[in-house]
Write an enzyme that holds these catalytic residues in place. Structure first.
Site, PDB file in Angstrom:
ATOM      1  N   LYS A   1      74.851 -18.840  15.135  1.00 40.36           N
ATOM      2  CA  LYS A   1      74.885 -20.226  15.629  1.00 40.36           C
ATOM      3  C   LYS A   1      73.493 -20.848  15.813  1.00 40.36           C
ATOM      4  O   LYS A   1      73.386 -22.071  15.904  1.00 40.36           O
ATOM      5  CB  LYS A   1      75.621 -20.266  16.974  1.00 40.36           C
ATOM      6  CG  LYS A   1      77.091 -19.964  16.858  1.00 40.36           C
ATOM      7  CD  LYS A   1      77.784 -20.967  15.951  1.00 40.36           C
ATOM      8  CE  LYS A   1      79.144 -20.492  15.498  1.00 40.36           C
ATOM      9  NZ  LYS A   1      79.587 -21.201  14.274  1.00 40.36           N
TER      10      LYS A   1
ATOM     11  N   PRO B   1      72.371 -13.513  17.790  1.00 34.27           N
ATOM     12  CA  PRO B   1      72.677 -13.945  16.410  1.00 34.27           C
ATOM     13  C   PRO B   1      74.067 -13.543  15.913  1.00 34.27           C
ATOM     14  O   PRO B   1      74.475 -13.954  14.838  1.00 34.27           O
ATOM     15  CB  PRO B   1      71.585 -13.290  15.578  1.00 34.27           C
ATOM     16  CG  PRO B   1      71.034 -12.214  16.412  1.00 34.27           C
ATOM     17  CD  PRO B   1      71.238 -12.596  17.830  1.00 34.27           C
TER      18      PRO B   1
ATOM     19  N   TYR C   1      81.719  -7.164   9.809  1.00 36.89           N
ATOM     20  CA  TYR C   1      81.321  -6.945  11.208  1.00 36.89           C
ATOM     21  C   TYR C   1      81.998  -5.648  11.656  1.00 36.89           C
ATOM     22  O   TYR C   1      83.214  -5.589  11.793  1.00 36.89           O
ATOM     23  CB  TYR C   1      81.777  -8.102  12.092  1.00 36.89           C
ATOM     24  CG  TYR C   1      81.073  -9.407  11.826  1.00 36.89           C
ATOM     25  CD1 TYR C   1      81.396 -10.198  10.724  1.00 36.89           C
ATOM     26  CD2 TYR C   1      80.065  -9.870  12.678  1.00 36.89           C
ATOM     27  CE1 TYR C   1      80.743 -11.402  10.476  1.00 36.89           C
ATOM     28  CE2 TYR C   1      79.403 -11.071  12.440  1.00 36.89           C
ATOM     29  CZ  TYR C   1      79.748 -11.821  11.334  1.00 36.89           C
ATOM     30  OH  TYR C   1      79.092 -13.013  11.090  1.00 36.89           O
TER      31      TYR C   1
ATOM     32  N   TYR D   1      83.748 -19.873  14.332  1.00 39.83           N
ATOM     33  CA  TYR D   1      82.792 -19.317  13.356  1.00 39.83           C
ATOM     34  C   TYR D   1      82.393 -20.394  12.344  1.00 39.83           C
ATOM     35  O   TYR D   1      81.231 -20.536  11.982  1.00 39.83           O
ATOM     36  CB  TYR D   1      83.454 -18.144  12.637  1.00 39.83           C
ATOM     37  CG  TYR D   1      82.536 -17.286  11.803  1.00 39.83           C
ATOM     38  CD1 TYR D   1      82.371 -17.524  10.439  1.00 39.83           C
ATOM     39  CD2 TYR D   1      81.840 -16.218  12.368  1.00 39.83           C
ATOM     40  CE1 TYR D   1      81.545 -16.731   9.661  1.00 39.83           C
ATOM     41  CE2 TYR D   1      81.006 -15.411  11.600  1.00 39.83           C
ATOM     42  CZ  TYR D   1      80.869 -15.674  10.249  1.00 39.83           C
ATOM     43  OH  TYR D   1      80.029 -14.875   9.480  1.00 39.83           O
TER      44      TYR D   1
ATOM     45  N   HIS E   1      81.294 -19.007   1.421  1.00 35.21           N
ATOM     46  CA  HIS E   1      82.145 -17.902   1.885  1.00 35.21           C
ATOM     47  C   HIS E   1      83.405 -18.457   2.528  1.00 35.21           C
ATOM     48  O   HIS E   1      83.324 -19.275   3.443  1.00 35.21           O
ATOM     49  CB  HIS E   1      81.389 -17.047   2.915  1.00 35.21           C
ATOM     50  CG  HIS E   1      80.487 -16.032   2.291  1.00 35.21           C
ATOM     51  ND1 HIS E   1      80.159 -14.853   2.899  1.00 35.21           N
ATOM     52  CD2 HIS E   1      79.860 -16.013   1.080  1.00 35.21           C
ATOM     53  CE1 HIS E   1      79.364 -14.140   2.101  1.00 35.21           C
ATOM     54  NE2 HIS E   1      79.167 -14.833   1.005  1.00 35.21           N
TER      55      HIS E   1
HETATM   56  P1  FAS Z   1      62.125 -22.290  15.430  1.00 36.13           P
HETATM   57  O1  FAS Z   1      61.691 -21.169  16.330  1.00 36.13           O
HETATM   58  O2  FAS Z   1      62.735 -21.968  14.117  1.00 36.13           O
HETATM   59  O3  FAS Z   1      60.891 -23.246  15.106  1.00 36.13           O
HETATM   60  C1  FAS Z   1      59.943 -23.561  16.107  1.00 36.13           C
HETATM   61  C2  FAS Z   1      58.624 -23.814  15.394  1.00 36.13           C
HETATM   62  O4  FAS Z   1      57.678 -24.233  16.383  1.00 36.13           O
HETATM   63  C3  FAS Z   1      58.072 -22.559  14.740  1.00 36.13           C
HETATM   64  O5  FAS Z   1      57.719 -22.822  13.401  1.00 36.13           O
HETATM   65  C4  FAS Z   1      56.852 -22.219  15.581  1.00 36.13           C
HETATM   66  O6  FAS Z   1      55.807 -21.656  14.809  1.00 36.13           O
HETATM   67  C5  FAS Z   1      56.459 -23.588  16.132  1.00 36.13           C
HETATM   68  N1  FAS Z   1      55.713 -23.550  17.390  1.00 36.13           N
HETATM   69  C6  FAS Z   1      55.896 -22.715  18.437  1.00 36.13           C
HETATM   70  N2  FAS Z   1      54.998 -22.988  19.416  1.00 36.13           N
HETATM   71  C7  FAS Z   1      54.240 -24.037  18.972  1.00 36.13           C
HETATM   72  C8  FAS Z   1      53.152 -24.776  19.503  1.00 36.13           C
HETATM   73  N3  FAS Z   1      52.653 -24.492  20.706  1.00 36.13           N
HETATM   74  N4  FAS Z   1      52.629 -25.772  18.769  1.00 36.13           N
HETATM   75  C9  FAS Z   1      53.129 -26.080  17.548  1.00 36.13           C
HETATM   76  N5  FAS Z   1      54.157 -25.419  16.972  1.00 36.13           N
HETATM   77  C10 FAS Z   1      54.697 -24.409  17.688  1.00 36.13           C
HETATM   78  N6  FAS Z   1      70.007 -17.582  14.007  1.00 36.13           N
HETATM   79  C11 FAS Z   1      71.144 -17.430  13.291  1.00 36.13           C
HETATM   80  O7  FAS Z   1      71.971 -18.348  13.269  1.00 36.13           O
HETATM   81  N7  FAS Z   1      71.380 -16.249  12.585  1.00 36.13           N
HETATM   82  C12 FAS Z   1      70.460 -15.217  12.564  1.00 36.13           C
HETATM   83  O8  FAS Z   1      70.681 -14.177  11.944  1.00 36.13           O
HETATM   84  C13 FAS Z   1      69.243 -15.368  13.285  1.00 36.13           C
HETATM   85  N8  FAS Z   1      68.282 -14.391  13.234  1.00 36.13           N
HETATM   86  C14 FAS Z   1      67.111 -14.569  13.935  1.00 36.13           C
HETATM   87  C15 FAS Z   1      66.081 -13.599  13.890  1.00 36.13           C
HETATM   88  C16 FAS Z   1      64.885 -13.783  14.605  1.00 36.13           C
HETATM   89  C17 FAS Z   1      63.799 -12.720  14.543  1.00 36.13           C
HETATM   90  C18 FAS Z   1      64.712 -14.937  15.404  1.00 36.13           C
HETATM   91  C19 FAS Z   1      63.447 -15.116  16.246  1.00 36.13           C
HETATM   92  C20 FAS Z   1      65.713 -15.912  15.446  1.00 36.13           C
HETATM   93  C21 FAS Z   1      66.907 -15.736  14.704  1.00 36.13           C
HETATM   94  N9  FAS Z   1      67.916 -16.708  14.693  1.00 36.13           N
HETATM   95  C22 FAS Z   1      69.072 -16.571  13.995  1.00 36.13           C
HETATM   96  C23 FAS Z   1      67.756 -17.902  15.440  1.00 36.13           C
HETATM   97  C24 FAS Z   1      66.915 -18.857  14.636  1.00 36.13           C
HETATM   98  O9  FAS Z   1      67.455 -19.026  13.361  1.00 36.13           O
HETATM   99  C25 FAS Z   1      66.798 -20.122  15.447  1.00 36.13           C
HETATM  100  O10 FAS Z   1      68.034 -20.504  16.020  1.00 36.13           O
HETATM  101  C26 FAS Z   1      66.230 -21.273  14.664  1.00 36.13           C
HETATM  102  O11 FAS Z   1      65.027 -20.868  14.081  1.00 36.13           O
HETATM  103  C27 FAS Z   1      66.033 -22.449  15.634  1.00 36.13           C
HETATM  104  O12 FAS Z   1      65.288 -23.420  14.999  1.00 36.13           O
HETATM  105  P2  FAS Z   1      64.195 -24.259  15.820  1.00 36.13           P
HETATM  106  O13 FAS Z   1      64.797 -24.748  17.078  1.00 36.13           O
HETATM  107  O14 FAS Z   1      63.621 -25.224  14.860  1.00 36.13           O
HETATM  108  O15 FAS Z   1      63.093 -23.192  16.300  1.00 36.13           O
HETATM  109  C1  PHB Z   2      72.491 -13.286   8.623  1.00 40.26           C
HETATM  110  O1  PHB Z   2      71.309 -13.123   9.003  1.00 40.26           O
HETATM  111  O2  PHB Z   2      72.811 -13.404   7.418  1.00 40.26           O
HETATM  112  C2  PHB Z   2      73.601 -13.337   9.647  1.00 40.26           C
HETATM  113  C3  PHB Z   2      73.344 -12.937  10.953  1.00 40.26           C
HETATM  114  C4  PHB Z   2      74.377 -12.966  11.877  1.00 40.26           C
HETATM  115  C5  PHB Z   2      75.658 -13.391  11.473  1.00 40.26           C
HETATM  116  C6  PHB Z   2      75.897 -13.790  10.177  1.00 40.26           C
HETATM  117  C7  PHB Z   2      74.868 -13.762   9.248  1.00 40.26           C
HETATM  118  O3  PHB Z   2      76.701 -13.397  12.360  1.00 40.26           O
END
Ligand code: FAS
Ligand code: PHB
Length: 391
Positions: free
Chosen positions: A296, A292, A200, A384, A72
């Site tokens: 980031k 979100p 947005y 961004y 993009h």
């Molecule tokens: P993660 O949370 O991805 O991974 C941590 C891992 O540790 C998981 O697999 C979990 O199961 C495991 N774990 C937890 N406790 C444990 C334990 N006691 N023992 C062993 N394993 C354990 N970011 C964006 O940039 N854009 C978005 O649109 C966006 N949407 C999101 C929507 C949701 C519902 C959530 C919750 C987050 C969202 N995020 C988004 C943020 C997300 O992408 C995180 O920043 C990203 O997953 C971070 O990665 P990790 O730090 O690896 O953590």
């Molecule tokens: C996405 O989930 O695709 C997403 C979420 C937030 C943003 C951009 C993309 O700002």
């Protein structure tokens, strides 16, 4: 079992770290509490910065991503009945990429396992011990019994609800927290996106984001009450609200289809300092979360472990601990930069429940100031597209 680096969590942080260490001949084991299918289908982030894409490619994990991601060059703000495009490519020389986090996680698991990096699924970490000794260990439940992994160092990549942050005694860390007075209702739709770039939308009824996962799957978000129950949102209610918030804008129409998933996403800013305690290093969501809006979260997780992997490489190759000592400050500079940008995007685009008439007018004036000048558009586009991995 003994390993050089024990990693809690098989999300983007843990998986990228294991791969970076493996490429330097440093052994690690990942302990993941969930099943492999669960982590490979959990819908989360969708947007990768150039730095994250480059690292996924440089570590040999990008073959499918290069085939399937969507580059993009720009994005649009919609407010006051008008479209305001940010030409990111022209303003920064960079672009971002749409590629679902669950797809990246799938690729990273496959490459790590193929290279022989052990990933134990359904292995729930319960505690870290001996962090102030030369032989820390991780206690975890796996296959019905409690096990111990001894290691030289531990990487807490277990996300916001993991155990790593709680390992720090309250006096050893400082938490910074902001909970926003709204949430996002996120939906996945079997329909082409409403537009080829992200939209947005600022609207007095609330924010809406039109993003995508592929040319046939849309990802849409609606600002809702923080404690909203997604069951209160019928398909018709969702589509009506999205049409209102997008508005009758020239050339844009909400692309509707079968809603295959609806989830609530919490809107919160959180940082734990420092990101290191003795032989435990926090990375990713275990140390910080961002709303979100700025996309980031996943990108920050990847940049944290890039910095951490350099510290481990320096230690195991030369014995120096200087990069260990610098780890937290190095990451936190970028973390706070991303915190500010995510807060800025969130506060600029969302309808604040307690906003006065003045607040709303000022908010629209801020949007006009940012969109109305090259300097404003450039500042937003540079954030961004992604801050430098090491600031
Ligand atoms: P993660 O949370 O991805 O991974 C941590 C891992 O540790 C998981 O697999 C979990 O199961 C495991 N774990 C937890 N406790 C444990 C334990 N006691 N023992 C062993 N394993 C354990 N970011 C964006 O940039 N854009 C978005 O649109 C966006 N949407 C999101 C929507 C949701 C519902 C959530 C919750 C987050 C969202 N995020 C988004 C943020 C997300 O992408 C995180 O920043 C990203 O997953 C971070 O990665 P990790 O730090 O690896 O953590
Ligand atoms: C996405 O989930 O695709 C997403 C979420 C937030 C943003 C951009 C993309 O700002």
């Amino acid at each position: 079992m003994h390993v050089q680096v024990g990693i809690a969590g098989a999300g983007p942080a843990g998986l990228m770290l294991a791969r970076l260490l493996h490429l330097q001949g440093i052994s690690s084991v990942i302990l993941e509490s969930r099943t492999r299918p669960y982590v490979e289908t959990r819908i989360r982030a969708g947007l990768l910065e150039q730095g994250s894409v480059d690292l996924i490619n440089e570590t040999g994990m990008g073959e499918r991503m290069r085939r399937e991601y969507l580059p993009h060059d720009g994005l649009e703000f919609i407010f006051g009945g008008k479209r305001h495009r940010f030409d990111m490519q022209e303003l920064t020389g960079r672009r971002v990429y749409i590629y679902g986090q669950q797809e990246a996680v799938k690729d990273m698991i496959a490459v790590n396992l193929a290279a022989g990096v052990p990933i134990h699924f359904e292995a729930k970490v319960s505690a870290f011990e001996g962090l102030d000794t030369g032989k820390p260990s991780i206690r975890y439940m796996h296959e019905g019994s409690e096990k111990t992994l001894t290691c030289d160092y531990i990487a807490g990549c277990d996300g916001f609800h993991g155990v790593s942050r709680a390992t720090f005694a309250a006096g050893d860390r400082r938490d910074y927290d902001r909970v926003y007075p709204f949430g996002w209702l996120g939906i996945l739709v079997d329909a082409p996106p409403s537009h080829h770039e992200l939209l947005y939308c600022h609207h007095e009824r609330g924010f809406a984001l039109f993003t995508l996962r592929s040319s046939t799957v849309s990802r849409l978000y609606l600002q809702v009450e923080p404690d909203e129950d997604e069951k209160n949102w019928s398909d018709d209610r969702i589509w009506n609200e999205l049409r209102v918030r997008l508005g009758n804008i020239d050339g844009l129409k909400v692309s509707e289809g079968k809603i295959t998933q609806r989830t609530m996403v919490e809107m919160r800013s959180y940082v734990t300092e420092p990101m290191r305690h003795e032989r435990l290093f926090l990375a990713g969501d275990s140390a910080h979360i961002v709303p979100p809006t700025g996309a980031k979260g996943m990108n920050l997780a990847i940049s944290d472990v890039y910095v951490l992997s350099k510290a481990f490489t320096a230690f195991y190759k030369t014995g120096t601990t200087a990069l260990f000592d610098a780890y937290s400050d190095t990451c936190l500079r970028r973390v706070w930069g991303a915190q500010h940008f995510s807060w800025w995007m969130t506060s600029m685009l969302h309808t604040m429940p307690d906003a006065s008439a003045f607040d709303l007018k000022r908010q629209i004036a801020e949007l006009q100031t940012v969109c109305g000048s090259r300097a404003g558009r450039k500042l937003l586009a540079e954030n961004y597209a992604g801050l430098p991995i090491e600031m």
